[in-house]
Scaffold this motif. Structure first.
Motif, short mmCIF file in Angstrom:
data_model
loop_
_atom_site.label_atom_id
_atom_site.label_comp_id
_atom_site.label_asym_id
_atom_site.label_seq_id
_atom_site.Cartn_x
_atom_site.Cartn_y
_atom_site.Cartn_z
N PHE A 650 0.86 -1.19 0.00
CA PHE A 650 0.00 0.00 0.00
C PHE A 650 0.90 1.24 0.00
O PHE A 650 1.81 1.35 0.82
N ILE A 651 0.67 2.15 -0.94
CA ILE A 651 1.51 3.34 -1.11
C ILE A 651 0.66 4.57 -0.87
O ILE A 651 -0.43 4.70 -1.43
N SER A 652 1.16 5.49 -0.05
CA SER A 652 0.48 6.77 0.18
C SER A 652 1.45 7.91 -0.07
O SER A 652 2.67 7.73 -0.10
N VAL A 704 8.88 -2.95 -0.07
CA VAL A 704 8.67 -2.06 1.09
C VAL A 704 9.99 -1.50 1.57
O VAL A 704 10.12 -0.30 1.84
N LEU A 705 11.00 -2.38 1.67
CA LEU A 705 12.30 -1.93 2.16
C LEU A 705 12.93 -0.90 1.24
O LEU A 705 13.55 0.08 1.69
N LYS A 706 12.80 -1.11 -0.09
CA LYS A 706 13.50 -0.25 -1.04
C LYS A 706 12.71 1.01 -1.40
O LYS A 706 13.30 2.04 -1.73
N MET A 707 11.37 0.94 -1.37
CA MET A 707 10.57 2.06 -1.87
C MET A 707 10.12 3.01 -0.77
O MET A 707 9.80 4.17 -1.05
N ASP A 708 10.04 2.53 0.46
CA ASP A 708 9.54 3.38 1.54
C ASP A 708 10.46 4.60 1.73
O ASP A 708 11.66 4.46 1.93
N GLY A 709 9.88 5.78 1.63
CA GLY A 709 10.64 7.01 1.86
C GLY A 709 11.25 7.63 0.61
O GLY A 709 11.82 8.71 0.69
N LYS A 716 7.49 12.65 -1.03
CA LYS A 716 8.06 11.52 -0.30
C LYS A 716 6.93 10.53 0.00
O LYS A 716 5.97 10.87 0.68
N ILE A 717 7.06 9.31 -0.50
CA ILE A 717 5.98 8.34 -0.37
C ILE A 717 6.23 7.42 0.82
O ILE A 717 7.37 7.22 1.24
N SER A 718 5.14 6.88 1.34
CA SER A 718 5.21 5.87 2.41
C SER A 718 4.71 4.55 1.84
O SER A 718 3.69 4.52 1.15
N VAL A 719 5.42 3.47 2.15
CA VAL A 719 5.10 2.15 1.59
C VAL A 719 5.01 1.15 2.73
O VAL A 719 5.86 1.13 3.62
#
Length: 810
Positions: A650-652, A704-709, A716-719
């Motif tokens: 889930f991406i916000s 999640v590890l690579k895309m978060d932030g 800046k996205i949260s994953v």
């Protein structure tokens, strides 16, 4: 290669690097990249690979020692996969064919031996092998071989249901293999248990639980060093993100006497494996520190200093590496520091160091917990002195906020046993003061909570009153409008009676255009019809002519959509032959934004449902099954997932301009993207949220590890892994809440999905009067019938003659 330098166990990065080098023609670097990947990610050695390897080796049997080398490979093959119930027979047959090819008098006994060995193993279709041996052997089949063969057949019959289940199951067949393994574990044959595990892992090599079960069996039952350690190594190479496998590997290395350098190297690899949560790093450090502690005899300073250095390094690692990556240390209770302090106190008699460690523990937010103070107090009781015990308890009374009564009780008990009168008086005074303050704080908190609850009740009562008043106003307004409507209808009927019988026309000025009255599904209207409007087809008022199994319900279309039937036909004609399209209009001819598509065949419905959320003039169109709610009141169109979806993220925080293609391009670097879904409002405007589904949970975790932030177009996205909250449907059966024609909104998908409003025509909610029986005029008068019959329960419309009789009787 930059991501690989950060995490060497990123499978997708290796694949991408190999593809890039292949495109660039870098043959030397390509060979090195493939070699590196094969070292980290081993291939499972199944029957097909062994057979190909053996057949390849046959090409070199003409060289010196070649025959013995081929025979050695075949022996390794039958040892590894000869027990494979369905494919092991191929390896045995290839082995016999090889021996037949070099047949001589001395080789006859070898072939006899191969037949006997194979017939003693339960394999599918082993009757054919037995018949072949009978035909090949000049002296018949020995009695001992017959006995072993019959025993193997009995075993094969026991295994046959599991083999048949595997044949019909779809890959990866995890449940079927699990049942097969449980059966073999009960049977207790180590060789068969091993081959069953190997078969399961050949199709489920990325399932950590399967590796954990296999390695646990080997650790506790077989205990063969080479087999155990090689299996542990394969486990962590296939599932490097699973901390439990690394932990078991370290224990196995210690158990089988591996040298210290080997254990240390494996531990360093574990730290670089890319665990998905902070607590995993705490546990792997604990396992390594336990190993180092067991090496120390506390007489030699070398091992002890190495242990202390490792403890210091672990704390630095948690503070810098883990906290920077996860935003938490993973060790809020400071378990590692507690263990270190206990070792210093027990083995090294160094209470000064132990107290320093506990001071550090308390400064990390643990001073408010009673259990932490009592843990330190017990350490002082065991290895310290009464002075420091008293100090610890006095500080506990002053700082504890969760269970202060318990700490006060421990202090008083301590002074009863060891304290003087002055110590007792001071302890009583301190505990009473502290408890009085605590009780005052609790009373204030309770009063504040009661006030908040009262305020909330008052607000709820105000909302309830406002709702009742609003409902009463609506009822009054509705009654007024109904009275005006009835009056207008009576005026129309009066005008109609005054005119000559004939087609009804609008009376206006001669220079003004006259609008013809058109028929709709609800009655007459006197305005120009909107583009694409058509009268309702006959089966709208005759539900028995409809076929819901061949229909879909389409909603969330724009009210201003021109030519809705043509637009819907263009959209859905690829799904199959269309029988009819029924866009729904209001009494004034405005498009309601929904309609029905009926196909010639039900097979077109699944294809049509795939068009759900397809963009139509800037809005996502909602497509759902067409179901008669009167016949199926409990039917729910859309269902949402209430469990964690580990294969979906889930991406916000996305920019509103981000497209599905852009998001897919970003996500494909971390795995195989199966679907990308942007969350939008009903109007089609984006919410800045999205779901991305990957092929498996491993790829989702890596994403999640690579895309978060990361930043996407400056945002800046949260994953996170998709974990939708539990929700209730708006209207439940038996609810007193009023319902209309609208169906309750259903949450679609996982997490924050869209809602859908499903609406059914009135003809499905109220029994219609047959059109032929509802007329505004009779055939004798020569007047046309009205458009659509009134629903049951409404006043019957009167003809001109009825009005005439009524007026004459007044």
């Amino acid at each position: 290669s930059s991501p690989l330098s950060i995490n060497a166990f990123d499978y997708n990065c290796h694949v991408d690097l190999i593809k890039l080098l292949k495109q660039e023609g870098e043959l030397f670097r390509l060979r090195k990249a493939r070699q590196k990947m094969s070292e980290l990610f081993p291939l499972t050695e199944g029957p097909d690979i062994w057979l190909e390897y053996a057949q390849y080796s046959i090409g070199g049997m003409g060289s010196p020692g070649g025959i013995d080398r081929v025979r050695s490979i075949f022996e390794r093959a039958v040892t590894a996969v000869g027990l494979h119930m369905t494919k092991g027979q191929m390896v045995w047959e290839a082995y016999r064919e090889f021996e037949n090819a070099i047949l001589s008098t001395t080789q006859l006994e070898r072939i006899h031996t191969l037949f006997r060995r194979q017939l003693a193993i339960p394999l599918m279709d082993m009757e054919g092998t037995y018949a072949e041996y009978e035909e090949w052997s000049e002296h018949g089949v020995p009695e001992t071989v017959v006995h072993q063969y019959k025993k193997a057949v009995q075993q094969m019959e026991k295994c046959k249901p599991f083999e048949e289940a595997l044949m019909v199951a779809e890959t990866p067949k995890l449940a079927e293999y699990q049942a097969y393994i449980d059966f073999e574990l009960k049977e207790g044959d180590p060789a068969r248990i091993q081959i069953t595990f190997e078969r399961a892992l050949s199709e489920n090599c990325l399932v950590p639980d399967m590796w954990a079960k296999y390695t646990t069996y080997l650790d506790r039952q077989l205990k063969f060093k080479d087999l155990v350690l090689s299996t542990h190594e394969r486990a962590v190479r296939n599932c490097p993100w699973t901390m439990g496998l690394w932990k078991s590997y370290l224990l196995a290395l210690e158990r089988h006497g591996a040298d210290h350098q080997t254990v240390s190297d494996v531990f360093e690899k574990a730290l670089n494996a890319g665990f998905i949560q902070a607590t995993d790093y705490v546990e792997i450090w604990q396992a390594y520190l336990d190993y180092l502690r067991r090496r120390v005899d506390f007489k030699s300073s070398k091992e002890l200093e190495e242990l202390r250095a490792a403890f210091s390094r672990s704390l630095d690692y948690m503070k810098h590496d883990v906290e920077e990556r996860f935003g938490e240390s993973g060790d809020p209770s400071c378990i590692i520091m507690q263990i270190w302090a206990r070792i210093e106190a027990l083995h090294c008699k160094n209470m000064q160091k132990a107290r320093e460690l506990w001071d550090s523990i308390m400064t990390k937010g643990n001073a408010k917990y009673a259990n932490m103070w009592l843990e330190y107090y017990n350490l002082e009781r065991s290895y310290g002195d009464s002075i420091h015990c008293r100090k610890a308890l006095h500080r506990a009374v002053q700082c504890t906020s969760d269970y202060p009564e318990h700490v006060c009780e421990v202090l008083l008990s301590f002074e009863r046993v060891e304290g003087s009168l002055e110590d007792w008086d001071f302890a009583v005074q301190k505990t009473e003061t502290r408890l009085n303050r605590i009780n005052e704080q609790r009373a204030k908190a309770a009063e504040k909570e009661a006030n908040l609850a009262r305020q909330e009740d008052e607000r709820a009562e105000q909302r309830r009153k406002a709702k009742v008043e609003k409902k009463a106003q609506k009822k009054v307004q509705k009654g007024t409008r109904a009275g005006e409507k009835r009056k207008a209808e009576q005026d129309d009927y009066q005008d109609e009676w005054n005119e000559d019988a004939g087609p009804k026309r609008h009376r206006g000025n001669a220079d003004q255009p006259t609008d013809e009255y058109m028929e709709t599904e609800t009655g007459l209207f006197g305005k120009a019809t909107p583009p694409g409007y058509k009268p309702a087809p006959p089966n709208e008022d005759n539900p028995e002519l409809r076929n819901d199994n061949s229909s879909v319900f389409v909603s969330n279309l724009a009210y201003t959509l021109e030519e809705p039937e043509a637009k819907l036909r263009t959209l859905f004609e690829t799904c199959g032959p269309i029988k009819q399209i029924r866009p729904i209009f209001t009494g004034k001819g405005s498009f309601r934004g929904y309609g029905y598509i009926q196909f010639e065949s039900p097979v077109s419905v699944p294809e049509a449902l795939k068009l759900d959320r397809r963009d139509v003039e800037g809005r996502p169109v909602f497509v759902s099954p067409c179901v008669d709610k009167n016949k199926n009141p409990d039917f729910k169109v859309f269902k949402y997932n209430t469990m964690m979806e580990k294969h979906k993220i889930f991406i916000s925080g996305l920019p509103f301009s981000c497209t599905k293609e852009q998001l897919a391009e970003i996500s494909k670097n971390h795995g195989t993207v199966k679907e990308v879904r942007l969350v939008t409002y009903r109007s089609g405007k984006p919410k800045g949220l999205a779901y991305v589904e990957f092929a498996d949970e491993t790829q989702a975790s890596q994403a999640v590890l690579k895309m978060d932030g990361i930043e996407v177009e400056g945002n800046k996205i949260s994953v996170a892994i998709s974990n939708p909250p539990r929700r209730n449907t708006i209207d439940k059966p038996g609810s007193s809440r009023p319902t209309g024609d609208a169906m309750p909104r259903q949450v679609y998908g996982a997490g924050k999905g869209r809602t859908q409003l499903s609406m059914l025509p009135r003809s499905l909610h109220r029994q219609s009067v047959p059109a032929g029986k509802v007329e505004n005029g009779s055939a004798a008068d020569g007047e046309p019938a009205s458009a659509a019959g009134n629903a049951a329960g409404e006043p019957k419309q009167l003809s001109n003659s009825d009005f005439a009789k009524m007026l004459l009787n007044m």
